[in-house]
Motif scaffolding. Structure first.
Motif, PDB file in Angstrom:
ATOM      1  N   GLU A 262       0.834  -1.201   0.000  1.00  0.00           N
ATOM      2  CA  GLU A 262       0.000   0.000   0.000  1.00  0.00           C
ATOM      3  C   GLU A 262       0.874   1.258   0.000  1.00  0.00           C
ATOM      4  OE1 GLU A 262      -3.967   1.227  -0.330  1.00  0.00           O
ATOM      5  OE2 GLU A 262      -3.297  -0.826   0.038  1.00  0.00           O
ATOM      6  N   GLY A 263       2.021   1.186   0.692  1.00  0.00           N
ATOM      7  CA  GLY A 263       2.937   2.324   0.719  1.00  0.00           C
ATOM      8  C   GLY A 263       3.473   2.666  -0.661  1.00  0.00           C
ATOM      9  N   TYR A 264       3.778   1.638  -1.458  1.00  0.00           N
ATOM     10  CA  TYR A 264       4.203   1.916  -2.839  1.00  0.00           C
ATOM     11  C   TYR A 264       3.084   2.554  -3.640  1.00  0.00           C
ATOM     12  CZ  TYR A 264       8.650  -0.505  -2.324  1.00  0.00           C
ATOM     13  OH  TYR A 264       9.919  -0.860  -1.935  1.00  0.00           O
ATOM     14  N   GLY A 265       1.856   2.145  -3.366  1.00  0.00           N
ATOM     15  CA  GLY A 265       0.732   2.779  -4.029  1.00  0.00           C
ATOM     16  C   GLY A 265       0.614   4.243  -3.652  1.00  0.00           C
ATOM     17  N   HIS A 266       0.813   4.537  -2.381  1.00  0.00           N
ATOM     18  CA  HIS A 266       0.722   5.924  -1.927  1.00  0.00           C
ATOM     19  C   HIS A 266       1.835   6.768  -2.535  1.00  0.00           C
ATOM     20  CE1 HIS A 266      -0.467   9.218   0.593  1.00  0.00           C
ATOM     21  NE2 HIS A 266       0.746   9.307   1.097  1.00  0.00           N
ATOM     22  N   MET A 267       3.070   6.236  -2.595  1.00  0.00           N
ATOM     23  CA  MET A 267       4.165   6.973  -3.233  1.00  0.00           C
ATOM     24  C   MET A 267       3.864   7.228  -4.704  1.00  0.00           C
ATOM     25  SD  MET A 267       8.017   6.235  -2.020  1.00  0.00           S
ATOM     26  CE  MET A 267       8.010   4.463  -2.276  1.00  0.00           C
ATOM     27  N   THR A 268       3.294   6.222  -5.363  1.00  0.00           N
ATOM     28  CA  THR A 268       2.933   6.377  -6.771  1.00  0.00           C
ATOM     29  C   THR A 268       1.936   7.515  -6.948  1.00  0.00           C
ATOM     30  OG1 THR A 268       3.319   4.034  -7.216  1.00  0.00           O
ATOM     31  CG2 THR A 268       1.880   5.209  -8.745  1.00  0.00           C
ATOM     32  N   ASP A 269       0.941   7.555  -6.082  1.00  0.00           N
ATOM     33  CA  ASP A 269      -0.058   8.618  -6.150  1.00  0.00           C
ATOM     34  C   ASP A 269       0.580   9.986  -5.945  1.00  0.00           C
ATOM     35  OD1 ASP A 269      -2.836   9.474  -6.350  1.00  0.00           O
ATOM     36  OD2 ASP A 269      -2.699   9.916  -4.209  1.00  0.00           O
ATOM     37  N   ARG A 270       1.508  10.084  -4.992  1.00  0.00           N
ATOM     38  CA  ARG A 270       2.203  11.342  -4.734  1.00  0.00           C
ATOM     39  C   ARG A 270       3.040  11.768  -5.956  1.00  0.00           C
ATOM     40  NH1 ARG A 270      -0.331  12.374  -0.277  1.00  0.00           N
ATOM     41  NH2 ARG A 270       0.801  12.896   1.642  1.00  0.00           N
ATOM     42  N   VAL A 271       3.764  10.803  -6.520  1.00  0.00           N
ATOM     43  CA  VAL A 271       4.603  11.096  -7.685  1.00  0.00           C
ATOM     44  C   VAL A 271       3.738  11.575  -8.850  1.00  0.00           C
ATOM     45  CG1 VAL A 271       5.957   9.962  -9.490  1.00  0.00           C
ATOM     46  CG2 VAL A 271       6.545   9.621  -7.082  1.00  0.00           C
ATOM     47  N   ARG A 272       2.633  10.914  -9.076  1.00  0.00           N
ATOM     48  CA  ARG A 272       1.730  11.314 -10.166  1.00  0.00           C
ATOM     49  C   ARG A 272       1.251  12.750  -9.961  1.00  0.00           C
ATOM     50  NH1 ARG A 272      -3.740   7.961 -10.825  1.00  0.00           N
ATOM     51  NH2 ARG A 272      -3.890   8.665  -8.647  1.00  0.00           N
ATOM     52  N   THR A 273       0.896  13.091  -8.734  1.00  0.00           N
ATOM     53  CA  THR A 273       0.428  14.442  -8.432  1.00  0.00           C
ATOM     54  C   THR A 273       1.510  15.484  -8.703  1.00  0.00           C
ATOM     55  OG1 THR A 273      -1.108  13.625  -6.750  1.00  0.00           O
ATOM     56  CG2 THR A 273      -0.459  15.941  -6.595  1.00  0.00           C
ATOM     57  N   ILE A 274       2.745  15.175  -8.283  1.00  0.00           N
ATOM     58  CA  ILE A 274       3.848  16.111  -8.501  1.00  0.00           C
ATOM     59  C   ILE A 274       4.130  16.282  -9.984  1.00  0.00           C
ATOM     60  CG2 ILE A 274       6.316  16.479  -8.127  1.00  0.00           C
ATOM     61  CD1 ILE A 274       5.954  14.947  -5.441  1.00  0.00           C
ATOM     62  N   ALA A 275       4.179  15.179 -10.720  1.00  0.00           N
ATOM     63  CA  ALA A 275       4.437  15.258 -12.159  1.00  0.00           C
ATOM     64  C   ALA A 275       3.342  16.040 -12.870  1.00  0.00           C
ATOM     65  CB  ALA A 275       4.562  13.855 -12.746  1.00  0.00           C
ATOM     66  N   ASP A 276       2.090  15.794 -12.492  1.00  0.00           N
ATOM     67  CA  ASP A 276       0.965  16.517 -13.112  1.00  0.00           C
ATOM     68  C   ASP A 276       1.068  18.016 -12.852  1.00  0.00           C
ATOM     69  OD1 ASP A 276      -0.066  14.186 -14.121  1.00  0.00           O
ATOM     70  OD2 ASP A 276      -1.675  14.001 -12.630  1.00  0.00           O
ATOM     71  N   ARG A 277       1.476  18.371 -11.635  1.00  0.00           N
ATOM     72  CA  ARG A 277       1.558  19.794 -11.288  1.00  0.00           C
ATOM     73  C   ARG A 277       2.557  20.517 -12.181  1.00  0.00           C
ATOM     74  NH1 ARG A 277       4.161  20.274  -6.171  1.00  0.00           N
ATOM     75  NH2 ARG A 277       2.475  18.975  -5.408  1.00  0.00           N
ATOM     76  N   GLU A 310      -7.448   4.260  -4.990  1.00  0.00           N
ATOM     77  CA  GLU A 310      -6.971   5.293  -4.084  1.00  0.00           C
ATOM     78  C   GLU A 310      -6.282   4.621  -2.901  1.00  0.00           C
ATOM     79  OE1 GLU A 310      -9.997   8.023  -2.968  1.00  0.00           O
ATOM     80  OE2 GLU A 310     -10.583   8.470  -5.037  1.00  0.00           O
ATOM     81  N   PRO A 311      -4.958   4.680  -2.824  1.00  0.00           N
ATOM     82  CA  PRO A 311      -4.243   3.989  -1.749  1.00  0.00           C
ATOM     83  C   PRO A 311      -4.468   4.650  -0.398  1.00  0.00           C
ATOM     84  CG  PRO A 311      -2.732   5.294  -3.046  1.00  0.00           C
ATOM     85  CD  PRO A 311      -4.051   5.376  -3.748  1.00  0.00           C
ATOM     86  N   VAL A 312      -4.331   3.858   0.641  1.00  0.00           N
ATOM     87  CA  VAL A 312      -4.503   4.359   2.000  1.00  0.00           C
ATOM     88  C   VAL A 312      -3.275   5.182   2.398  1.00  0.00           C
ATOM     89  CG1 VAL A 312      -4.784   3.721   4.421  1.00  0.00           C
ATOM     90  CG2 VAL A 312      -5.942   2.403   2.620  1.00  0.00           C
ATOM     91  N   GLU A 313      -3.515   6.346   2.976  1.00  0.00           N
ATOM     92  CA  GLU A 313      -2.419   7.212   3.401  1.00  0.00           C
ATOM     93  C   GLU A 313      -1.881   6.753   4.748  1.00  0.00           C
ATOM     94  OE1 GLU A 313      -1.503  11.985   4.011  1.00  0.00           O
ATOM     95  OE2 GLU A 313      -3.406  11.284   3.169  1.00  0.00           O
ATOM     96  N   PRO A 314      -0.550   6.635   4.879  1.00  0.00           N
ATOM     97  CA  PRO A 314       0.007   6.225   6.187  1.00  0.00           C
ATOM     98  C   PRO A 314      -0.271   7.281   7.243  1.00  0.00           C
ATOM     99  CG  PRO A 314       1.756   6.900   4.685  1.00  0.00           C
ATOM    100  CD  PRO A 314       0.493   6.847   3.871  1.00  0.00           C
ATOM    101  N   ASP A 315      -0.511   6.841   8.488  1.00  0.00           N
ATOM    102  CA  ASP A 315      -0.873   7.796   9.537  1.00  0.00           C
ATOM    103  C   ASP A 315      -0.059   7.613  10.810  1.00  0.00           C
ATOM    104  OD1 ASP A 315      -1.912   5.424  10.407  1.00  0.00           O
ATOM    105  OD2 ASP A 315      -3.979   6.126  10.619  1.00  0.00           O
ATOM    106  N   GLY A 316       1.068   6.902  10.724  1.00  0.00           N
ATOM    107  CA  GLY A 316       1.912   6.709  11.898  1.00  0.00           C
ATOM    108  C   GLY A 316       2.931   7.823  12.051  1.00  0.00           C
TER     109      GLY A 316
END
Length: 335
Positions: A262-277, A310-316
């Protein structure tokens, strides 16, 4: 996603006890067979000019002769057979295919991911090491910056658990390619310190985040949000290449990191957002990952994010040792 794949990559035979085997690609393809919307493309092998653009021509000739003579043990970790030459050219060509597809507009569910082998990020300008012969991501990024219309700069984000010493070596003194690496501190090859930030002609274009063993989703997310994102904001790339190794997974046998699928999914989502911006073309290039199930699940997760998950965001909480590394990197790069 679109996946780049060529059968010759399976013929690079490293032997029965080597962690980097053709079973890695087979496991990925088995996992992807269960998922929706997967496409395969074979691209074309890299030509000599493309590889010589980032590697010493004499070194390339040495690799060619070594393979033509039947291969053998290049070093303690890096093994070749006759077919390795064609496999290495194919793997570099798949990376370039992924970058070309991204630049030509493939995004969203068509985002390209090259799953070639041998991997590449340890291959230096004039040396093979760490299972790698040609630096696939470097071949692709260099071609794009030098030849692709509208691409003046590129970011290579390397989330493999090992530092990509080869990618850093090749681009250390260039100001048009920004290399960012999250890796386990003290792990092979022992490079990637915080103060390695680029040569005299390219200050602050190398960003290393050597995290302590035991780091996982929270720590990786913190690096992306607190270091990668603001650094890229300043660099403003036209191309974003992910050197996607999955050996920081908590079930990988050769690291102490704790990243989840799930963490790799969350990183992927973040990377996609940054690239799109930044309106940057986005492509993925496979590096490491040696737990077959974990590797297949993680690549599948990357695909599913682009297919709508939509991956789960880590909350620790972030480990205090990792927070200190992040603070050191922030200071070194004036972020």
């Amino acid at each position: 996603m679109k996946f780049g794949y060529r059968e010759i990559c399976l013929e690079h035979d490293t032997g029965p006890r080597h962690p980097e085997t053709a079973d890695r690609i087979r496991a990925i393809r088995r996992g992807l067979a269960k998922r929706h919307g997967v496409e395969y493309h074979d691209g074309a092998p890299a030509d000599r000019d493309a590889v010589e653009a980032v590697h010493d021509p004499a070194y390339i000739s040495e690799i060619e002769s070594f393979c033509a003579d039947g291969g053998g043990t290049w070093d303690a970790d890096t093994v070749a057979v006759e077919e390795t030459w064609d496999a290495a050219l194919a793997s570099a060509g798949l990376a370039r295919w992924a970058v070309e597809e991204a630049i030509d507009g493939s995004d969203g569910r068509q985002t390209p991911f090259a799953i070639g082998r041998p991997p590449g990020h340890h291959a230096e300008f004039d040396e093979a090491m760490g299972f790698c012969f040609f630096n696939n991501a470097a071949v692709a990024a260099h071609w794009a910056v030098d030849h692709a219309e509208g691409v003046d700069s590129a970011v290579i984000f390397d989330w493999d658990v090992h530092h990509g010493n080869g990618t850093q070596d090749i681009f250390y003194d260039r100001d048009d390619v920004f290399y960012v690496s999250i890796h386990e501190q003290g792990l092979f090859p022992g490079t990637g310190e915080v103060l390695e930030t680029g040569g005299p002609n390219a200050r602050k274009t190398i960003l290393n985040a050597p995290l302590p063993g035991g780091s996982g989703d929270e720590e990786y997310t913190a690096v992306v949000d607190e270091l990668l994102d603001p650094a890229i904001e300043r660099f403003a790339p036209d191309l974003f290449v992910v050197s996607a190794g999955f050996d920081a997974h908590r079930h990988d046998p050769i690291s102490r990191m704790r990243v989840s699928t799930e963490g790799y999914g969350h990183m992927t989502d973040r990377v996609r957002t940054i690239a799109d911006r930044h309106d940057a073309a986005l492509a993925f290039v496979l590096e490491g990952g040696y737990g077959l199930d974990a590797l297949a699940e993680s690549v599948g997760m990357v695909h599913e994010v682009f297919d709508g998950r939509e991956p789960v965001e880590p909350d620790g909480d972030v480990l205090s040792k990792a927070e200190r590394v992040i603070d050191d990197v922030r200071a070194a790069h004036e972020l």
